[in-house]
Design an enzyme around this catalytic site. Structure first.
Site, PDB file in Angstrom:
ATOM      1  N   SER A 133      34.363  31.223  43.565  1.00 50.31           N
ATOM      2  CA  SER A 133      33.888  32.595  43.344  1.00 50.31           C
ATOM      3  C   SER A 133      34.897  33.344  42.488  1.00 50.31           C
ATOM      4  O   SER A 133      36.105  33.180  42.666  1.00 50.31           O
ATOM      5  CB  SER A 133      33.748  33.301  44.695  1.00 50.31           C
ATOM      6  OG  SER A 133      33.562  34.684  44.507  1.00 50.31           O
ATOM      7  N   ALA A 134      34.387  34.194  41.611  1.00 50.69           N
ATOM      8  CA  ALA A 134      35.267  35.045  40.810  1.00 50.69           C
ATOM      9  C   ALA A 134      35.866  36.160  41.652  1.00 50.69           C
ATOM     10  O   ALA A 134      36.773  36.875  41.210  1.00 50.69           O
ATOM     11  CB  ALA A 134      34.467  35.643  39.649  1.00 50.69           C
ATOM     12  N   GLU A 190      24.740  28.061  42.232  1.00 52.83           N
ATOM     13  CA  GLU A 190      25.070  29.304  41.532  1.00 52.83           C
ATOM     14  C   GLU A 190      23.867  30.222  41.381  1.00 52.83           C
ATOM     15  O   GLU A 190      22.740  29.756  41.292  1.00 52.83           O
ATOM     16  CB  GLU A 190      25.552  28.976  40.100  1.00 52.83           C
ATOM     17  CG  GLU A 190      27.030  29.091  39.870  1.00 52.83           C
ATOM     18  CD  GLU A 190      27.589  30.506  39.911  1.00 52.83           C
ATOM     19  OE1 GLU A 190      26.809  31.468  39.950  1.00 52.83           O
ATOM     20  OE2 GLU A 190      28.819  30.633  39.911  1.00 52.83           O
ATOM     21  N   ASP A 191      24.130  31.537  41.320  1.00 50.05           N
ATOM     22  CA  ASP A 191      23.036  32.496  41.081  1.00 50.05           C
ATOM     23  C   ASP A 191      23.162  33.174  39.722  1.00 50.05           C
ATOM     24  O   ASP A 191      22.355  34.045  39.403  1.00 50.05           O
ATOM     25  CB  ASP A 191      23.020  33.587  42.166  1.00 50.05           C
ATOM     26  CG  ASP A 191      24.182  34.555  42.016  1.00 50.05           C
ATOM     27  OD1 ASP A 191      25.313  34.093  41.758  1.00 50.05           O
ATOM     28  OD2 ASP A 191      23.965  35.771  42.129  1.00 50.05           O
ATOM     29  N   LYS A 247      34.476  32.268  34.726  1.00 46.20           N
ATOM     30  CA  LYS A 247      33.154  31.773  34.348  1.00 46.20           C
ATOM     31  C   LYS A 247      32.732  32.517  33.071  1.00 46.20           C
ATOM     32  O   LYS A 247      33.050  33.703  32.951  1.00 46.20           O
ATOM     33  CB  LYS A 247      32.129  32.055  35.462  1.00 46.20           C
ATOM     34  CG  LYS A 247      32.494  31.414  36.805  1.00 46.20           C
ATOM     35  CD  LYS A 247      31.567  31.914  37.914  1.00 46.20           C
ATOM     36  CE  LYS A 247      32.051  31.447  39.273  1.00 46.20           C
ATOM     37  NZ  LYS A 247      31.249  31.942  40.398  1.00 46.20           N
ATOM     38  N   ASP A 283      29.122  29.028  44.799  1.00 42.13           N
ATOM     39  CA  ASP A 283      29.446  30.385  44.394  1.00 42.13           C
ATOM     40  C   ASP A 283      29.286  31.254  45.652  1.00 42.13           C
ATOM     41  O   ASP A 283      28.664  30.819  46.625  1.00 42.13           O
ATOM     42  CB  ASP A 283      28.449  30.792  43.301  1.00 42.13           C
ATOM     43  CG  ASP A 283      28.550  32.241  42.946  1.00 42.13           C
ATOM     44  OD1 ASP A 283      29.654  32.673  42.583  1.00 42.13           O
ATOM     45  OD2 ASP A 283      27.528  32.951  43.042  1.00 42.13           O
ATOM     46  N   LEU A 284      29.847  32.454  45.647  1.00 46.71           N
ATOM     47  CA  LEU A 284      29.727  33.287  46.854  1.00 46.71           C
ATOM     48  C   LEU A 284      28.681  34.393  46.691  1.00 46.71           C
ATOM     49  O   LEU A 284      27.603  34.330  47.277  1.00 46.71           O
ATOM     50  CB  LEU A 284      31.096  33.888  47.212  1.00 46.71           C
ATOM     51  CG  LEU A 284      31.238  34.416  48.642  1.00 46.71           C
ATOM     52  CD1 LEU A 284      32.691  34.610  48.988  1.00 46.71           C
ATOM     53  CD2 LEU A 284      30.487  35.690  48.871  1.00 46.71           C
ATOM     54  N   ASP A 285      29.012  35.385  45.833  1.00 46.46           N
ATOM     55  CA  ASP A 285      28.104  36.524  45.677  1.00 46.46           C
ATOM     56  C   ASP A 285      26.754  36.041  45.154  1.00 46.46           C
ATOM     57  O   ASP A 285      26.672  35.485  44.055  1.00 46.46           O
ATOM     58  CB  ASP A 285      28.684  37.538  44.679  1.00 46.46           C
ATOM     59  CG  ASP A 285      29.937  38.225  45.215  1.00 46.46           C
ATOM     60  OD1 ASP A 285      29.923  38.643  46.380  1.00 46.46           O
ATOM     61  OD2 ASP A 285      30.909  38.336  44.465  1.00 46.46           O
ATOM     62  N   THR A 289      25.890  39.877  48.498  1.00 43.20           N
ATOM     63  CA  THR A 289      26.878  40.913  48.183  1.00 43.20           C
ATOM     64  C   THR A 289      26.711  41.438  46.758  1.00 43.20           C
ATOM     65  O   THR A 289      27.282  42.477  46.419  1.00 43.20           O
ATOM     66  CB  THR A 289      28.299  40.366  48.377  1.00 43.20           C
ATOM     67  OG1 THR A 289      28.314  39.007  47.929  1.00 43.20           O
ATOM     68  CG2 THR A 289      28.725  40.418  49.825  1.00 43.20           C
ATOM     69  N   LYS A 299      27.127  39.440  36.794  1.00 43.30           N
ATOM     70  CA  LYS A 299      27.194  38.455  37.883  1.00 43.30           C
ATOM     71  C   LYS A 299      28.108  37.292  37.516  1.00 43.30           C
ATOM     72  O   LYS A 299      27.951  36.694  36.443  1.00 43.30           O
ATOM     73  CB  LYS A 299      25.793  37.961  38.240  1.00 43.30           C
ATOM     74  CG  LYS A 299      24.967  39.038  38.926  1.00 43.30           C
ATOM     75  CD  LYS A 299      23.642  38.515  39.400  1.00 43.30           C
ATOM     76  CE  LYS A 299      22.881  39.622  40.146  1.00 43.30           C
ATOM     77  NZ  LYS A 299      21.517  39.184  40.485  1.00 43.30           N
TER      78      LYS A 299
HETATM   79  P1  B16 Z   1      35.792  41.158  43.011  1.00 43.13           P
HETATM   80  P2  B16 Z   1      30.819  35.249  42.398  1.00 43.13           P
HETATM   81  C1  B16 Z   1      31.693  37.569  41.407  1.00 43.13           C
HETATM   82  O1  B16 Z   1      31.493  36.717  42.487  1.00 43.13           O
HETATM   83  C2  B16 Z   1      30.575  38.583  41.289  1.00 43.13           C
HETATM   84  O2  B16 Z   1      29.358  37.941  40.956  1.00 43.13           O
HETATM   85  C3  B16 Z   1      30.900  39.612  40.232  1.00 43.13           C
HETATM   86  O3  B16 Z   1      29.890  40.574  40.175  1.00 43.13           O
HETATM   87  C4  B16 Z   1      32.257  40.263  40.569  1.00 43.13           C
HETATM   88  O4  B16 Z   1      32.637  41.184  39.568  1.00 43.13           O
HETATM   89  C5  B16 Z   1      33.328  39.176  40.696  1.00 43.13           C
HETATM   90  O5  B16 Z   1      32.924  38.248  41.695  1.00 43.13           O
HETATM   91  C6  B16 Z   1      34.682  39.733  41.058  1.00 43.13           C
HETATM   92  O6  B16 Z   1      34.636  40.237  42.356  1.00 43.13           O
HETATM   93  O7  B16 Z   1      35.747  42.482  42.315  1.00 43.13           O
HETATM   94  O8  B16 Z   1      35.374  41.212  44.474  1.00 43.13           O
HETATM   95  O9  B16 Z   1      37.102  40.432  42.814  1.00 43.13           O
HETATM   96  O10 B16 Z   1      29.388  35.474  42.046  1.00 43.13           O
HETATM   97  O11 B16 Z   1      31.621  34.475  41.373  1.00 43.13           O
HETATM   98  O12 B16 Z   1      30.996  34.751  43.818  1.00 43.13           O
HETATM   99 MG    MG Z   2      27.295  34.770  42.142  1.00 44.61          MG
END
Ligand code: B16
Ligand code: MG
Length: 215
Positions: free
Chosen positions: A114-115, A169-170, A145, A7-9, A15, A43
């Site tokens: 990552s989303a 994952e977090d 997710k 996962d990224l964030d 972030t 998240k």
């Molecule tokens: P964006 P992850 C997710 O990243 C975030 O946890 C979530 O808070 C965010 O809304 C989503 O990405 C979409 O991000 O607005 O930059 O497209 O944790 O799946 O890496």
């Molecule tokens: Mg995350």
């Protein structure tokens, strides 16, 4: 174990705090207060669905038109991208670069699930992009997710059976997705928010590649 999916964030970089700042400001502008406890459920959740959850939290679910919702999501993203300007390679979370380099040395492919549509930009800023054989495009997903689809696609990018992949994952939504396709799940953070993870650690310095490859 043959491959890793990250996962990224909240896993590769902190972030998540910038998402929170940007959502908190947007919510305040429409008279909704959010706190860190509520933020946990954003998240891993897509931008659009995060906005829907904030509106539901503030009792304003059917207050805005589709065009207004799109404008709000765009405004939040502009603020978030402004905050990302501050990112440097030092913002990679502890142990990240070391584990990715060790995976490369052991010929273990790594992918990003990552989303976030901002994932390629963030990986460039952190100077981590070259460690990955692929990034799943969140636009290509039928379901986000906690559905396992994003993790199944990450395993496909590596041509590896999900059962031979470790997912990091977090977020609870991410742990559910990882377990939903039979991967081994390593949660990063607090055990109460990562139910079902096979193991929970505070950060990636706590685990060595030799240990991961023995799983
Ligand atoms: P964006 P992850 C997710 O990243 C975030 O946890 C979530 O808070 C965010 O809304 C989503 O990405 C979409 O991000 O607005 O930059 O497209 O944790 O799946 O890496
Ligand atoms: Mg995350």
């Amino acid at each position: 174990m043959q491959g890793f999916v990250f996962d990224l964030d909240g896993v590769l970089a902190d972030t998540a705090k910038y998402h929170y700042i940007a959502w908190k400001q947007l919510a305040a502008e429409i008279g909704i207060t959010i706190d860190e406890v509520f933020n946990e459920q954003l998240k891993g959740i897509s931008r659009q669905e995060s906005l829907e959850r904030i509106l539901a939290h503030g009792g304003k679910s059917s207050t805005f038109s589709a065009a207004e919702l799109a404008k709000m999501a765009e405004k939040k993203n502009q603020h978030y991208v402004e905050l990302l300007e501050e990112l440097t390679p030092e913002d990679a979370l502890p142990g990240v670069r070391e584990l990715l380099a060790a995976a490369c040395e052991h010929n273990i492919p790594c992918t990003v699930a990552s989303a976030s549509k901002n994932a390629p930009l963030i990986l460039e800023k952190l100077v981590l992009a070259d460690y990955f054989v692929g990034i799943v495009d969140p636009e290509s997903l039928a379901k986000g997710k906690p559905d396992p689809e994003i993790f199944i696609k990450a395993a496909q990018l590596m041509a590896i059976d999900p059962k031979e992949v470790i997912g990091f994952e977090d977020a609870q939504a991410g742990i559910d997705g990882i377990k939903g396709c039979g991967m081994y799940a390593i949660g990063i953070g607090e055990a109460e928010q990562l139910k079902g993870a096979d193991r929970v650690i505070t950060d990636l310095t706590e685990i060595a590649i030799e240990e991961l490859l023995r799983i």
